[in-house]
Structures are given as C-alpha cells and as structure tokens.
Design an enzyme around this catalytic site. Sequence first.
Site, PDB file in Angstrom:
ATOM      1  N   GLU A  27      -2.203  -7.060 -11.512  1.00 44.15           N
ATOM      2  CA  GLU A  27      -2.634  -5.853 -10.809  1.00 44.15           C
ATOM      3  C   GLU A  27      -1.393  -5.199 -10.238  1.00 44.15           C
ATOM      4  OE1 GLU A  27      -5.724  -6.238  -7.808  1.00 44.15           O
ATOM      5  OE2 GLU A  27      -4.737  -4.714  -6.563  1.00 44.15           O
TER       6      GLU A  27
ATOM      7  N   GLU B 225      -1.811   2.499  -2.129  1.00 46.51           N
ATOM      8  CA  GLU B 225      -3.026   2.178  -1.379  1.00 46.51           C
ATOM      9  C   GLU B 225      -2.816   2.634   0.055  1.00 46.51           C
ATOM     10  OE1 GLU B 225      -5.413  -1.663  -2.512  1.00 46.51           O
ATOM     11  OE2 GLU B 225      -3.454  -2.196  -1.734  1.00 46.51           O
TER      12      GLU B 225
END
Length: 196
Positions: free
Chosen positions: A134, A139
């Site tokens: 990932e 974010e």
Amino acid sequence: MPQFTTLVLTTAALAAAQTTLIPTDCFSSQSDFDTYFSYDYPWNSDVHNGGARMSSTQCSLSNGALVETATYDPDQTDLDDLAINYLSCAVYAKQTFAVTAGGGPDFQADFLAPVDVGTWPAFWLTATVGWPPEIDMAEWKGSGDISFNTFNSSEEVTALDREYVDPGEWHTVLAELRDHRNGDVSCSWVNAGGFG
Ligand SMILES: *[C@@H]1O[C@H](CO)[C@@H](O)[C@H](O)[C@H]1NC(C)=O
C-alpha cells in the site's frame, strides 16, 4: 512485481511521463467519470478501517472536481466490530497498472482537503490482490497534518507527517513510483517538502 489499483478521494489527474492513464478532465462529466472510475472500494462499500459506509449518493461532480460528502447517519447497520455512523464517498480507478522495468508512473492530483477531527480523506494505491503493498500518496487524518506512508508489511511502515498549511486552498500532490530492478518499487514525493 506488485500490481496496484488506485483509490482517489478528491479530484485527480494521473499521468505517466509518456502515456496518460487518466486525464485531467476525468471529472468533467459523468461519462468521463464512468470511463475511468467506479464507486466504493474495489472489494465492497464498507470493509475498511473507518466508521463510514461508502455510497455513490455521497459523490458528485462539480466544476471538473469530484466532491465527496460525509453525512452523519446513525441508522446504518453496524459491522461486527465497528459502528457505522456515516455515509461517505470512495471511488477507485478502473485501470490497474504494473510498474514497468526501469520505469514507473507518476500520480498527480489537486486536493481541497479538510483536516477537521474525524475526517480521513485519502489518495492511495493498493494491491489488486491481497495486502500489502500500500502507498498512501496523501492522507489527512484529522490532525492538521498531511501524511505520506508506504507499507512493506503491517510492521514495516515508513510514515512521514507534515503540517498541512492553508487547508482552505488547493494543494497538488505528485508521487513518483519507480522500479529498482530488484523487485522493489520506491515512491518519491516531489513536493512533500512543500507541506509544512
Ligand atoms: C521496505 O523495503 C525496502 C526494500 O527492501 C527497504 O529499503 C525499506 O527500508 C523497507 N522499509 C521499512 C520501513 O522497513
């Protein structure tokens, strides 16, 4: 070589040096959106680590951007171990990609991202099958920071948090994935130093 798929939580323009995978006008119309993206997560609408269920009703297109709205909805059916109290929006790229030998794609997107407590917008890559790898290209975990993360495994994580100044302004994120000819893929954030 890991295969990735892309999840995008605000307006996105994904481009490789020579071939454009997803054009900048991908959110200009519903038909443009439908060409490049699908709603929810690739696996379903709510098995992810957050207290929200995804629904296409929370996604809209406006002025060439994807607008995502989280709405408090305590009547949602909870998961076994997780209360679901919000409806929200997730979309993912229909196209998957492999990092080519000696090369790799660039991912660039412009964001107007909130940093309010409880919000968690994200622009990230995950494997087409299984997990990891990932790469969280951006974010915002409601702390006031922007976070950049790579996961070799759940224990081997490189995380970089930077203060996210002027969240009311648009910011551009540019992440470059590159093959290293030994099975490793790196991700470099060209403008990470521009955040905080
Ligand atoms: C992840 O793997 C790469 C390649 O082996 C290595 O360079 C890197 O240090 C690893 N990251 C962590 C956090 O262990």
